[in-house]
Design an enzyme around this catalytic site. Sequence first.
Site, mmCIF file in Angstrom:
data_model
loop_
_atom_site.group_PDB
_atom_site.id
_atom_site.type_symbol
_atom_site.label_atom_id
_atom_site.label_comp_id
_atom_site.label_asym_id
_atom_site.label_seq_id
_atom_site.Cartn_x
_atom_site.Cartn_y
_atom_site.Cartn_z
ATOM 1 N N THR A 20 12.554 9.229 14.921
ATOM 2 C CA THR A 20 12.916 9.125 13.497
ATOM 3 C C THR A 20 12.150 10.090 12.597
ATOM 4 O O THR A 20 11.995 9.832 11.410
ATOM 5 C CB THR A 20 12.701 7.681 13.003
ATOM 6 N N TYR A 64 5.397 10.949 10.199
ATOM 7 C CA TYR A 64 6.816 11.257 9.997
ATOM 8 C C TYR A 64 7.239 11.020 8.550
ATOM 9 O O TYR A 64 8.301 10.455 8.277
ATOM 10 C CB TYR A 64 7.692 10.421 10.931
ATOM 11 N N LEU A 211 14.341 17.884 24.938
ATOM 12 C CA LEU A 211 15.327 18.955 24.742
ATOM 13 C C LEU A 211 14.694 20.129 24.005
ATOM 14 O O LEU A 211 15.389 20.917 23.368
ATOM 15 C CB LEU A 211 16.542 18.428 23.957
#
Length: 267
Positions: A20, A64, A211
């Site tokens: 997130t 974050y 990724l």
Amino acid sequence: MIKHELAQTGLKISPIGLGTVKIGRDKGVKYPTGFTIPDDKAVLDLIAQAKDLGINLIDTAPAYGNSEERLGPLLQGQRNDWLICSKVGEEFDNSTGESGFNFTPEHVQYSVERSLKRLHTDYIDMLLVHSDGNDVEIIRKYGILDVLEALKQSGKIRATGMSTKTVEGGLLALEKSDCAMVTYNLNHRDEEAVLDYAAQNNKGILLKKALASGHICLDQTQDPIQASFDFIYAHPGVTSAIIGTINPKHLASNVNAANSALSKLAI
């Protein structure tokens, strides 16, 4: 998605977790393309989609931006549906776009209490140290994993660990806690020894940058998403990969690729 236990904690985790970062900050990030922080409705829809796809792990952190503050109200009424992973050590200033670090026991206590309030919960399922790269020094100088263990014993967290950046730090973290979060993908295999140790000693591994923060997706010579999940799940030490997308189509395709990779291993 078939869920696996994290070490011996009793926490059964989906092989993909929802990251997130992108719901809380858009400064100081290293994605290949820009993005707009989604509004509450879009985040709620994404959370609902993730749950429908079988994901039960959601990853956040004080670093974050305002991710924790947003998740608290948005997860009301569905706390039991999610395992929440948060962190301590790194602080992000939205006004400057810069991070700072504090690993003292006093700050850890303060940070955990703040995260509990932000997330509107009485406990955090997994709490990790957010390393600045000096993994071993942080563990030894501050005794930070011992502080987390004490919080675990008090019931405020259910599992402990560290988001590390070195092999030495990852191995030491696994010796002293339940799990490590490490970078492991087709382009970065330097920390594979940490995964090997986890597999041999029944410890948990969460993958960050599975990724390569989206950079692997730029490879047009093959199906980079499928190749990535085939690669990461082939290692028996991997518990879950944190995928930080805010794109519903990307989330669905990631889960499809993960399920395909896992089904091949089951044959």
